[in-house]
Design a protein around this motif. Structure first.
Motif, PDB file in Angstrom:
ATOM      1  N   THR A  77       7.918 -11.270  16.871  1.00 14.04           N
ATOM      2  CA  THR A  77       6.535 -10.969  16.509  1.00 14.04           C
ATOM      3  C   THR A  77       6.196 -11.611  15.169  1.00 14.04           C
ATOM      4  OG1 THR A  77       6.562  -8.849  17.680  1.00 14.04           O
ATOM      5  CG2 THR A  77       4.878  -9.141  15.992  1.00 14.04           C
ATOM      6  N   LEU A  78       5.108 -12.372  15.142  1.00 17.33           N
ATOM      7  CA  LEU A  78       4.625 -12.996  13.920  1.00 17.33           C
ATOM      8  C   LEU A  78       3.449 -12.191  13.384  1.00 17.33           C
ATOM      9  CD1 LEU A  78       4.614 -16.795  14.899  1.00 17.33           C
ATOM     10  CD2 LEU A  78       6.524 -15.370  14.118  1.00 17.33           C
ATOM     11  N   HIS A  79       3.489 -11.907  12.085  1.00 20.37           N
ATOM     12  CA  HIS A  79       2.386 -11.185  11.436  1.00 20.37           C
ATOM     13  C   HIS A  79       1.590 -12.182  10.608  1.00 20.37           C
ATOM     14  CE1 HIS A  79       0.512  -8.748   8.188  1.00 20.37           C
ATOM     15  NE2 HIS A  79       0.263  -7.937   9.185  1.00 20.37           N
ATOM     16  N   LEU A  80       0.286 -12.297  10.899  1.00 22.90           N
ATOM     17  CA  LEU A  80      -0.596 -13.240  10.226  1.00 22.90           C
ATOM     18  C   LEU A  80      -1.584 -12.477   9.357  1.00 22.90           C
ATOM     19  CD1 LEU A  80       0.586 -14.734  12.723  1.00 22.90           C
ATOM     20  CD2 LEU A  80      -1.574 -15.941  12.926  1.00 22.90           C
ATOM     21  N   SER A  81      -1.689 -12.877   8.100  1.00 27.30           N
ATOM     22  CA  SER A  81      -2.625 -12.209   7.195  1.00 27.30           C
ATOM     23  C   SER A  81      -3.292 -13.220   6.276  1.00 27.30           C
ATOM     24  CB  SER A  81      -1.906 -11.135   6.366  1.00 27.30           C
ATOM     25  OG  SER A  81      -0.847 -11.697   5.606  1.00 27.30           O
ATOM     26  N   TYR A  82      -4.553 -12.937   5.958  1.00 26.83           N
ATOM     27  CA  TYR A  82      -5.335 -13.838   5.125  1.00 26.83           C
ATOM     28  C   TYR A  82      -6.465 -13.038   4.481  1.00 26.83           C
ATOM     29  CZ  TYR A  82      -7.803 -18.176   3.876  1.00 26.83           C
ATOM     30  OH  TYR A  82      -8.408 -19.218   3.196  1.00 26.83           O
ATOM     31  N   ILE A  83      -6.710 -13.274   3.214  1.00 26.50           N
ATOM     32  CA  ILE A  83      -7.723 -12.508   2.484  1.00 26.50           C
ATOM     33  C   ILE A  83      -9.097 -12.692   3.128  1.00 26.50           C
ATOM     34  CG2 ILE A  83      -8.924 -12.255   0.291  1.00 26.50           C
ATOM     35  CD1 ILE A  83      -6.379 -13.098  -1.114  1.00 26.50           C
ATOM     36  N   PHE A 205      -1.211  -7.244  -3.530  1.00 22.24           N
ATOM     37  CA  PHE A 205      -1.213  -5.886  -4.057  1.00 22.24           C
ATOM     38  C   PHE A 205      -1.576  -4.868  -2.972  1.00 22.24           C
ATOM     39  CE2 PHE A 205      -1.806  -8.664  -7.627  1.00 22.24           C
ATOM     40  CZ  PHE A 205      -1.163  -8.045  -8.687  1.00 22.24           C
ATOM     41  N   ASP A 206      -1.679  -5.311  -1.720  1.00 17.90           N
ATOM     42  CA  ASP A 206      -2.172  -4.424  -0.660  1.00 17.90           C
ATOM     43  C   ASP A 206      -1.069  -3.701   0.113  1.00 17.90           C
ATOM     44  OD1 ASP A 206      -1.075  -6.514   0.754  1.00 17.90           O
ATOM     45  OD2 ASP A 206      -2.956  -7.170   1.670  1.00 17.90           O
ATOM     46  N   ARG A 207       0.203  -4.067  -0.138  1.00 22.70           N
ATOM     47  CA  ARG A 207       1.370  -3.427   0.496  1.00 22.70           C
ATOM     48  C   ARG A 207       1.477  -3.709   1.998  1.00 22.70           C
ATOM     49  NH1 ARG A 207       1.703  -3.249  -4.528  1.00 22.70           N
ATOM     50  NH2 ARG A 207       1.602  -1.289  -5.689  1.00 22.70           N
ATOM     51  N   GLU A 208       0.537  -4.482   2.536  1.00 28.79           N
ATOM     52  CA  GLU A 208       0.502  -4.679   3.986  1.00 28.79           C
ATOM     53  C   GLU A 208       1.767  -5.340   4.524  1.00 28.79           C
ATOM     54  OE1 GLU A 208      -2.033  -7.102   7.386  1.00 28.79           O
ATOM     55  OE2 GLU A 208      -2.876  -6.858   5.392  1.00 28.79           O
ATOM     56  N   MET A 209       2.184  -6.419   3.867  1.00 23.33           N
ATOM     57  CA  MET A 209       3.359  -7.135   4.347  1.00 23.33           C
ATOM     58  C   MET A 209       4.617  -6.284   4.242  1.00 23.33           C
ATOM     59  SD  MET A 209       4.680 -10.947   3.290  1.00 23.33           S
ATOM     60  CE  MET A 209       3.033 -11.604   3.514  1.00 23.33           C
ATOM     61  N   LEU A 210       4.731  -5.497   3.175  1.00 21.93           N
ATOM     62  CA  LEU A 210       5.875  -4.606   3.023  1.00 21.93           C
ATOM     63  C   LEU A 210       5.883  -3.541   4.117  1.00 21.93           C
ATOM     64  CD1 LEU A 210       6.060  -3.994  -0.839  1.00 21.93           C
ATOM     65  CD2 LEU A 210       7.662  -5.284   0.575  1.00 21.93           C
ATOM     66  N   MET A 211       4.716  -3.004   4.422  1.00 19.88           N
ATOM     67  CA  MET A 211       4.622  -1.984   5.464  1.00 19.88           C
ATOM     68  C   MET A 211       5.052  -2.536   6.811  1.00 19.88           C
ATOM     69  SD  MET A 211       1.184   0.242   4.590  1.00 19.88           S
ATOM     70  CE  MET A 211       0.049  -1.149   4.541  1.00 19.88           C
ATOM     71  N   ALA A 238       1.514  -2.424  -9.842  1.00 18.22           N
ATOM     72  CA  ALA A 238       2.563  -3.376  -9.476  1.00 18.22           C
ATOM     73  C   ALA A 238       2.143  -4.222  -8.284  1.00 18.22           C
ATOM     74  CB  ALA A 238       3.852  -2.624  -9.146  1.00 18.22           C
ATOM     75  N   ASN A 239       2.542  -5.511  -8.296  1.00 17.69           N
ATOM     76  CA  ASN A 239       2.301  -6.319  -7.106  1.00 17.69           C
ATOM     77  C   ASN A 239       3.381  -5.999  -6.062  1.00 17.69           C
ATOM     78  OD1 ASN A 239       4.661  -7.942  -7.585  1.00 17.69           O
ATOM     79  ND2 ASN A 239       3.485  -9.230  -8.986  1.00 17.69           N
ATOM     80  N   ASP A 240       3.261  -6.584  -4.890  1.00 14.24           N
ATOM     81  CA  ASP A 240       4.159  -6.228  -3.787  1.00 14.24           C
ATOM     82  C   ASP A 240       5.605  -6.660  -4.044  1.00 14.24           C
ATOM     83  OD1 ASP A 240       1.920  -5.230  -2.680  1.00 14.24           O
ATOM     84  OD2 ASP A 240       1.870  -6.536  -0.929  1.00 14.24           O
ATOM     85  N   LEU A 241       5.788  -7.744  -4.793  1.00  8.08           N
ATOM     86  CA  LEU A 241       7.143  -8.182  -5.109  1.00  8.08           C
ATOM     87  C   LEU A 241       7.820  -7.192  -6.053  1.00  8.08           C
ATOM     88  CD1 LEU A 241       9.438 -10.216  -4.973  1.00  8.08           C
ATOM     89  CD2 LEU A 241       8.322 -11.518  -6.797  1.00  8.08           C
ATOM     90  N   GLN A 242       7.084  -6.695  -7.017  1.00 12.35           N
ATOM     91  CA  GLN A 242       7.638  -5.706  -7.934  1.00 12.35           C
ATOM     92  C   GLN A 242       7.976  -4.414  -7.197  1.00 12.35           C
ATOM     93  OE1 GLN A 242       4.372  -5.657 -10.665  1.00 12.35           O
ATOM     94  NE2 GLN A 242       5.180  -7.332 -11.912  1.00 12.35           N
TER      95      GLN A 242
END
Length: 272
Positions: A77-83, A205-211, A238-242
């Protein structure tokens, strides 16, 4: 004559085997898929779209022509995201692998800007009074690897106390998250090793990719960091990497203490 007949039979067998081998090689499933991402409204290609293979934990982004290539196999499954666009998940199919480049359409979101009220400090001119109006933030800030000029908060206390409580109390939040989601938590190391994913997380900063990668909710992410003794200021800024590094550090310490607990439990059983 008989010898010639045997020779023809052997030659025919060799040709058949060789043809089958070539066909097998030709139909072998490729390890990468290609695609082009376009906007549903303008039909123009979208550059810098974030693509992550959730199963294999690898990431990439589209180029100026909206094209991308990523490691994948059937049913990944590929997750695609774009602002500004609705994030989507796309399953890798046999047809996609067989026929190559696939065009994928992303739909714009209606952006609603909320009114933000900034509370100004009303200074009186008296130092003793005015100092009480200035918010005090005592969280220590530290630099994070790979982010030049950026800083993030360190924990104010050692996590050992909370993690120990998590292990000995089955109802504790950290125990439930780390202990019951081993497959998701094991992805932390893979996420940190992929430079493309790290670069993407550093901008978000949206946590989406981590979720998506860890299969948890935003509440779960915030609560993990909170239970690991990071403040609400850190969680909110914090940003998502942090966030990823904070969760990863907490999980590594949890594993150390968990192994220690298991060794003690084994010793007690051996003595009994």
């Amino acid at each position: 004559m008989i010898l010639m007949r045997y020779f023809l039979i052997l030659l025919l067998c060799f040709t058949t085997v060789n043809s089958y081998s070539q066909d097998s090689t030709a139909t072998k499933t490729p390890e990468r898929v290609k695609g082009t991402i376009i906007s549903s409204t303008s039909q123009e290609p979208l550059s810098e779209v974030n693509i992550v293979n959730i199963n294999q934990v690898v990431g990439t982004a589209t180029d100026d022509n909206g094209q991308f290539e990523i490691k994948a196999k059937v049913n990944d499954t590929l997750h695609l995201s774009y602002i500004g666009y609705k994030s989507i998940k796309v399953r890798v199919t046999n047809d996609w692998l067989k026929f190559g480049n696939t065009e994928i359409t992303m739909t714009e979101l209606a952006l609603a800007l909320e009114e933000v009220t900034v509370k100004q400090l009303e200074l009186t001119g008296y130092l003793e009074v005015d100092m009480k109006q200035v918010p005090i933030q005592s969280n220590n800030q530290y630099r994070i690897s790979g982010l030049y000029g950026k800083a993030y908060e360190g924990r104010k206390t050692n996590i050992a106390t909370k993690v120990l409580g998590a292990i000995f109390n089955p109802a504790d939040f950290l125990y439930n998250m780390f202990g019951k989601k081993p497959n998701e938590m094991h992805k932390l190391k893979k996420i940190k090793e992929d430079d493309e994913i790290r670069n993407q997380l550093a901008k978000r900063f949206d946590r989406e990719m981590l979720m998506v990668l860890l299969q948890v909710t935003k509440y779960d992410l915030d609560e993990i960091v909170n239970q690991c003794n990071y403040s609400k200021d850190f969680i909110n800024t914090a940003n998502d990497l942090q966030m990823l590094d904070a969760i990863s550090e907490c999980y590594e310490e949890y594993k150390v203490i968990q192994r220690s607990k298991e060794r003690k439990s084994k010793k007690k059983k051996d003595k009994a």
